[in-house]
Design an enzyme around this catalytic site. Structure first.
Site, short mmCIF file in Angstrom:
data_model
loop_
_atom_site.label_atom_id
_atom_site.label_comp_id
_atom_site.label_asym_id
_atom_site.label_seq_id
_atom_site.Cartn_x
_atom_site.Cartn_y
_atom_site.Cartn_z
N SER A 2 1.02 -1.04 -0.09
CA SER A 2 -0.01 0.09 0.12
C SER A 2 0.86 1.26 0.01
O SER A 2 1.88 1.16 0.53
CB SER A 2 -0.92 -0.12 1.29
OG SER A 2 -0.59 0.70 2.13
N GLY A 5 1.92 3.48 -4.89
CA GLY A 5 1.56 4.23 -6.09
C GLY A 5 0.51 3.60 -6.99
O GLY A 5 0.61 3.71 -8.26
N GLY A 7 -2.61 3.55 -7.24
CA GLY A 7 -3.66 4.57 -7.66
C GLY A 7 -3.55 5.25 -8.77
O GLY A 7 -3.95 5.51 -9.82
N ASP A 60 -8.87 6.48 -3.93
CA ASP A 60 -8.08 6.33 -5.36
C ASP A 60 -9.23 6.82 -6.38
O ASP A 60 -8.81 7.30 -7.54
CB ASP A 60 -7.80 4.95 -5.60
CG ASP A 60 -6.56 4.79 -4.94
OD1 ASP A 60 -5.46 5.56 -5.02
OD2 ASP A 60 -6.15 3.58 -4.54
N GLU A 130 -8.18 -1.81 -10.46
CA GLU A 130 -7.06 -1.76 -9.38
C GLU A 130 -7.43 -2.61 -8.31
O GLU A 130 -8.79 -2.62 -7.61
CB GLU A 130 -6.81 -0.37 -8.95
CG GLU A 130 -5.59 -0.21 -7.68
CD GLU A 130 -5.54 1.05 -7.39
OE1 GLU A 130 -6.12 2.13 -7.69
OE2 GLU A 130 -4.90 1.20 -6.10
N GLU A 139 -6.46 -11.58 2.00
CA GLU A 139 -7.68 -10.81 1.87
C GLU A 139 -8.00 -10.69 0.45
O GLU A 139 -9.26 -10.39 -0.01
CB GLU A 139 -7.46 -9.25 2.58
CG GLU A 139 -7.66 -9.19 4.07
CD GLU A 139 -7.98 -7.79 4.33
OE1 GLU A 139 -7.12 -6.86 3.95
OE2 GLU A 139 -8.95 -7.65 5.30
N CYS A 377 -17.29 22.79 4.43
CA CYS A 377 -18.20 21.65 5.09
C CYS A 377 -18.26 21.92 6.75
O CYS A 377 -18.90 22.98 7.04
CB CYS A 377 -18.04 20.26 4.95
SG CYS A 377 -19.46 19.45 5.07
N MET A 380 -17.53 25.40 7.27
CA MET A 380 -18.60 26.80 7.25
C MET A 380 -19.26 26.52 8.55
O MET A 380 -19.47 27.55 8.95
CB MET A 380 -19.37 26.50 5.79
CG MET A 380 -20.74 26.97 5.94
SD MET A 380 -21.67 27.22 4.51
CE MET A 380 -23.16 27.38 4.94
N GLU A 401 -24.20 18.81 17.08
CA GLU A 401 -23.48 17.50 17.09
C GLU A 401 -22.29 17.52 18.21
O GLU A 401 -22.14 16.51 18.69
CB GLU A 401 -22.35 17.70 15.66
CG GLU A 401 -21.36 16.71 15.65
CD GLU A 401 -20.50 16.57 14.30
OE1 GLU A 401 -21.08 17.68 13.32
OE2 GLU A 401 -19.64 15.95 13.96
N HIS A 508 -18.42 19.92 -0.52
CA HIS A 508 -17.10 19.87 -0.59
C HIS A 508 -16.76 20.17 -2.15
O HIS A 508 -16.36 19.12 -3.06
CB HIS A 508 -16.67 18.39 -0.21
CG HIS A 508 -16.91 17.93 0.99
ND1 HIS A 508 -16.07 18.11 1.93
CD2 HIS A 508 -18.02 17.42 1.83
CE1 HIS A 508 -16.17 17.95 3.16
NE2 HIS A 508 -17.63 17.44 2.97
N GLU A 510 -13.73 20.37 -3.20
CA GLU A 510 -12.44 19.63 -3.53
C GLU A 510 -12.72 18.34 -4.48
O GLU A 510 -11.86 17.99 -5.05
CB GLU A 510 -11.70 19.38 -2.13
CG GLU A 510 -12.40 18.52 -1.22
CD GLU A 510 -13.16 19.06 -0.15
OE1 GLU A 510 -13.85 19.98 -0.60
OE2 GLU A 510 -13.44 18.20 0.75
N1 GLN Z 1 -19.75 17.21 11.02
C1 GLN Z 1 -20.46 17.82 10.33
C2 GLN Z 1 -21.59 17.31 9.66
O1 GLN Z 1 -21.94 16.00 9.88
C3 GLN Z 1 -19.47 18.35 8.79
C4 GLN Z 1 -19.22 17.22 8.07
C5 GLN Z 1 -17.95 17.33 7.21
O2 GLN Z 1 -17.49 18.25 7.28
N2 GLN Z 1 -17.90 16.55 6.19
O3 GLN Z 1 -22.47 17.93 9.34
#
Ligand code: GLN
Length: 533
Positions: A2, A5, A7, A60, A130, A139, A377, A380, A401, A508, A510
């Site tokens: 693991s 590389g 991926g 990956d 992969e 496994e 996320c 924010m 939370e 997200h 990203e």
């Molecule tokens: N913990 C937060 C929620 O469940 C944010 C989750 C996250 O950042 N992906 O809403």
């Protein structure tokens, strides 16, 4: 092994075949019992990558999407847990027509049928599969069995590539091929002979080593591909082509492709831009999933890191990343002033209470000192909490939370999620995957995207509590995007007049950035960081 590389090798093979005009798809098999990657702690297994359809998968899958610019779905991912679960469900539904259902052949057959289905769905010329884990371990044996069975059925259409590490122990000063030789023997024991060996090593492989691997591992010398460590993962497809890998693959699979030149032109340009940028932008990433024993591991935020690199390249800057553990600020608040060293701060997604107060203190510091801040996320949700506490004077404001008894639950669980929690339904039950949002004109977000509708990927249970939205808006924070019905807040920001960049997203971003198409919000953030220097 693991981390060697596989991926990136899989993604790069896909890329070079795509560049030859072929339709490519990629497929990841993870050998653990978890049905998907959603319930795993990121320090255990790295980032959980969320697909557009909401499936929570291995990091990956993110590499495949970023390299290939294709959208994968749940059909492109499987784990041992998922395969067994499906076979058992089928058995309960009498789908095996009274047969004795066995580990072999029924498990590999299920694996094969899933692979074929995923490839067929997009009429792929080539499906790259992969297999996670290492040759010789217990496994992944049934997945290797699936490969063996596929190869018997269609010998000309199935090709196996082994990625192997070739160490150069410092005391010996020479590359050692013995571990690769042993790995091939072990693989032979499962009935598979690799046809191409990708030799991962610190340095490029010399002809002598290639010859040795060829002789002892029964491959042709030209089928041993040198894969040295590189400065940027995006160099890997270009390196593979130095050894003519796409040509070898096409020939072996008897496929016709376009000429080699041209297909990787844009790619090459972007790689060069990322690598050659001369000015540096210092970004601090404040999180908690960094430490594993004595080592620092950034795998948990891999998509964030890549998104920063893509955007930095596009504004001709090189991002220098520093990992900042938020608990440090809880113990030593005076350390906050060190944040001034950075051109920008990111707080990525997260769960639970550890390090939260440190993160909130960081956000406050960025807001009050005009340091560009980008929250993702949880980043924010914490920005809203900080704003409620310190601007609106809502002392003790929190997310339920962390504190279910807070007097100001500015971030609260969604009603349907409450039911999931009560029933302990934790797997695959968050707000997951792609959702549409509408943008508000004349905002930073709107300017960045340049359109009024977006779709972005989600993974969370909590939301900005609609009860507080008006109060927050009145005090100056702008919600620049919301769900189409206006109920769920998707982006929050401070106007440009007040701050150089103070923006966060409930989704997200990203997960949708790539080298060729950097994400607009990351680009806007990096621009602001660069201007702030
Ligand atoms: N913990 C937060 C929620 O469940 C944010 C989750 C996250 O950042 N992906 O809403």
């Amino acid at each position: 092994m693991s981390g060697v590389g596989k991926g990136i090798a899989t993604s790069s093979i896909g890329k070079i075949l795509q560049a030859r005009g072929l339709r490519v798809t990629a497929f990841k098999i993870d050998p653990y019992i978890n049905v998907d990657a959603g319930t795993m702690n990121p320090t255990e297994h790295g980032e959980v990558f969320v697909l557009a359809d909401g499936y929570e998968t291995d990091q990956d899958m993110g590499n495949y999407e970023r390299f290939l610019n294709i959208e994968l779905d749940r059909g492109n991912y499987m784990t041992t847990g998922l395969v067994y679960k499906t076979v058992i469900e089928k058995e309960r539904n009498l789908e095996y027509h009274g047969k004795c259902v066995q580990v072999v052949p029924h498990i590999p057959m299920e694996v094969i049928s899933r692979i074929k289905k995923a490839a067929k769905k997009i009429s792929a010329d080539v499906a790259i599969i992969e297999i996670g884990g290492t040759v010789g371990e217990y496994e992944n044996i049934l997945f290797l069995e699936a490969v063996r069975m596929m190869k018997i059925e269609n010998p000309e259409d199935v090709l196996t590539v082994m990625v192997s590490y070739v160490p150069a122990p410092s005391k010996i000063g020479e590359m050692k091929t013995k571990p690769t030789q042993h790995a091939v023997r072990t693989l032979n024991g499962t009935g598979i002979q690799p046809e191409i060996i990708v030799a991962r090593a610190e340095r490029p492989l010399d002809e002598k080593r290639k010859e040795k691997i060829a002789v002892f591992c029964s491959v042709r010398q030209e089928d041993v591909i040198s894969a040295p460590d590189v400065e940027s993962i995006y160099d890997v497809p270009l390196n593979f082509e130095k050894d003519n890998l796409s040509g070898i693959l096409l020939k072996k699979l008897k496929l016709r492709g376009k000429k080699q030149n041209g297909g990787l032109k844009e790619w090459k340009k972007s790689v060069r831009r990322v690598k050659n940028a001369s000015n540096k932008t210092r970004i601090g990433i404040v999180g908690k999933y960094f430490r594993t024993g004595d080592f620092v591991l950034s795998d948990a935020y891999i998509s964030v890191i890549e998104a920063i690199k893509h955007a930095a390249g596009s504004v001709n800057s090189k991002a220098v990343l520093t990992w900042i553990d938020s608990t440090d600020f809880e113990e030593n608040p005076e350390k906050l002033s060190e944040l001034k060293r950075y051109n920008g701060i990111i707080i990525p997604g997260g769960f639970g209470s550890r390090g939260i107060e440190g993160k909130i203190a960081v956000i406050r510091f960025c807001r009050e000192n005009n340091i560009p801040y980008f929250g993702l996320c949880y980043g924010m949700q914490l920005m809203i909490i900080e704003y409620a506490r310190n601007v609106l004077g809502m002392e003790g404001a929190h997310t339920t939370e962390v504190n279910s008894k807070t007097p100001y639950p500015v971030i609260d669980i969604m009603p349907e999620q409450k039911e999931n929690m009560r029933k302990k339904n934790y797997g695959a039950t968050m707000r997951l995957g792609q959702y549409e949002a509408k943008l508000v004109p004349d905002t930073l977000a709107y300017q960045a995207y340049g359109r009024d509708k977006i779709t972005e990927r989600h993974r969370h249970r909590y939301e900005v509590n609609p009860q507080y939205v008006n109060d927050i808006k009145k005090s100056g924070l702008v919600f620049s995007a919301s769900s189409p019905n206006g109920v769920l807040m998707e982006i929050a920001e401070l106007p440009r007049k007040q701050h150089s960049f103070f923006l966060a997203t409930q989704f997200h971003p990203e997960f949708q950035s790539s080298l060729l198409f950097p994400h607009p919000l990351f680009v806007a953030f990096l621009k602001a960081c660069k201007e702030k220097r």
